[in-house]
Design a protein around this motif. Structure first.
Motif, mmCIF file in Angstrom:
data_model
loop_
_atom_site.group_PDB
_atom_site.id
_atom_site.type_symbol
_atom_site.label_atom_id
_atom_site.label_comp_id
_atom_site.label_asym_id
_atom_site.label_seq_id
_atom_site.Cartn_x
_atom_site.Cartn_y
_atom_site.Cartn_z
ATOM 1 N N PHE A 176 0.831 -1.206 0.000
ATOM 2 C CA PHE A 176 0.000 0.000 0.000
ATOM 3 C C PHE A 176 0.866 1.256 0.000
ATOM 4 C CE2 PHE A 176 -2.072 3.392 2.409
ATOM 5 C CZ PHE A 176 -3.152 3.638 1.577
ATOM 6 N N MET A 177 1.903 1.276 0.820
ATOM 7 C CA MET A 177 2.784 2.442 0.876
ATOM 8 C C MET A 177 3.505 2.661 -0.446
ATOM 9 S SD MET A 177 2.232 3.845 3.719
ATOM 10 C CE MET A 177 3.519 5.070 3.705
ATOM 11 N N LEU A 178 3.941 1.593 -1.099
ATOM 12 C CA LEU A 178 4.587 1.717 -2.401
ATOM 13 C C LEU A 178 3.610 2.295 -3.422
ATOM 14 C CD1 LEU A 178 6.950 1.156 -4.350
ATOM 15 C CD2 LEU A 178 5.947 -1.103 -4.715
ATOM 16 N N ALA A 179 2.383 1.781 -3.443
ATOM 17 C CA ALA A 179 1.387 2.289 -4.387
ATOM 18 C C ALA A 179 1.088 3.762 -4.113
ATOM 19 C CB ALA A 179 0.118 1.451 -4.288
ATOM 20 N N TRP A 180 1.004 4.135 -2.843
ATOM 21 C CA TRP A 180 0.720 5.523 -2.482
ATOM 22 C C TRP A 180 1.847 6.447 -2.933
ATOM 23 C CZ3 TRP A 180 -3.308 8.244 -1.267
ATOM 24 C CH2 TRP A 180 -3.163 9.496 -0.690
ATOM 25 N N LYS A 181 3.092 6.045 -2.715
ATOM 26 C CA LYS A 181 4.238 6.860 -3.128
ATOM 27 C C LYS A 181 4.300 6.991 -4.648
ATOM 28 C CE LYS A 181 7.141 5.938 0.867
ATOM 29 N NZ LYS A 181 8.382 5.318 1.353
ATOM 30 N N LEU A 182 4.043 5.910 -5.359
ATOM 31 C CA LEU A 182 4.061 5.976 -6.820
ATOM 32 C C LEU A 182 2.924 6.851 -7.343
ATOM 33 C CD1 LEU A 182 4.927 2.293 -7.753
ATOM 34 C CD2 LEU A 182 6.394 4.304 -7.993
ATOM 35 N N TYR A 183 1.770 6.755 -6.724
ATOM 36 C CA TYR A 183 0.638 7.587 -7.120
ATOM 37 C C TYR A 183 0.977 9.062 -6.928
ATOM 38 C CZ TYR A 183 -3.926 9.812 -7.052
ATOM 39 O OH TYR A 183 -4.981 10.641 -7.286
ATOM 40 N N ASN A 184 1.539 9.415 -5.763
ATOM 41 C CA ASN A 184 1.886 10.806 -5.493
ATOM 42 C C ASN A 184 2.990 11.300 -6.420
ATOM 43 O OD1 ASN A 184 0.025 11.342 -3.505
ATOM 44 N ND2 ASN A 184 1.345 10.604 -1.868
ATOM 45 N N LYS A 185 3.895 10.427 -6.806
ATOM 46 C CA LYS A 185 5.004 10.834 -7.660
ATOM 47 C C LYS A 185 4.544 11.093 -9.093
ATOM 48 C CE LYS A 185 9.635 9.550 -9.056
ATOM 49 N NZ LYS A 185 10.728 8.585 -8.890
ATOM 50 N N PHE A 186 3.682 10.240 -9.624
ATOM 51 C CA PHE A 186 3.360 10.337 -11.041
ATOM 52 C C PHE A 186 2.015 11.015 -11.333
ATOM 53 C CE2 PHE A 186 6.318 6.691 -11.029
ATOM 54 C CZ PHE A 186 7.276 7.242 -11.877
ATOM 55 N N PHE A 187 1.083 10.992 -10.403
ATOM 56 C CA PHE A 187 -0.249 11.513 -10.683
ATOM 57 C C PHE A 187 -0.619 12.700 -9.812
ATOM 58 C CE2 PHE A 187 -0.463 6.997 -11.899
ATOM 59 C CZ PHE A 187 -0.733 7.171 -13.251
ATOM 60 N N ARG A 188 0.329 13.265 -9.124
ATOM 61 C CA ARG A 188 0.031 14.414 -8.269
ATOM 62 C C ARG A 188 -0.104 15.651 -9.143
ATOM 63 N NH1 ARG A 188 3.123 16.127 -2.786
ATOM 64 N NH2 ARG A 188 1.358 17.286 -1.977
ATOM 65 N N ARG A 189 -1.090 16.444 -8.837
ATOM 66 C CA ARG A 189 -1.344 17.636 -9.660
ATOM 67 C C ARG A 189 -0.842 18.867 -8.989
ATOM 68 N NH1 ARG A 189 -7.240 16.221 -12.058
ATOM 69 N NH2 ARG A 189 -6.608 14.222 -12.816
#
Length: 83
Positions: free
Chosen positions: A70-83
């Motif tokens: 979950f933490m890995l998915a959250w970090k990747l989401y924030n890195k690539f899809f953060r606006r």
């Protein structure tokens, strides 16, 4: 190369063929059952009994793995899809 040393079987009636067929099928089924028993004994050990500590360690290990994923998915989401 090995030569086939078996002599051909001569059948005189359909009943003899049916009897031979049943003998072969019975042998195949017995062999299949024996193979299944041995295969299952390779992967399932009957002597190990579930212990409370072992099951608790499994739960903790699984929970830690889920949290890490979950933490890995959250970090990747924030890195690539953060606006």
């Amino acid at each position: 190369m090995e030569k086939n040393t078996q002599t051909p079987v001569v059948f005189n009636s359909l009943e003899e063929i049916q009897q031979r067929k049943e003998q072969i099928l019975t042998g195949i089924r017995n062999d299949n059952n024996e193979i299944n028993k041995r295969w299952k004994s390779l992967f399932f050990n009957h002597d190990i009994r579930k212990k409370k500590g072992l099951s608790m360690a499994t739960v903790i290990n699984t929970g830690a793995g889920l949290f890490d994923g979950f933490m890995l998915a959250w970090k990747l989401y924030n890195k690539f899809f953060r606006r």
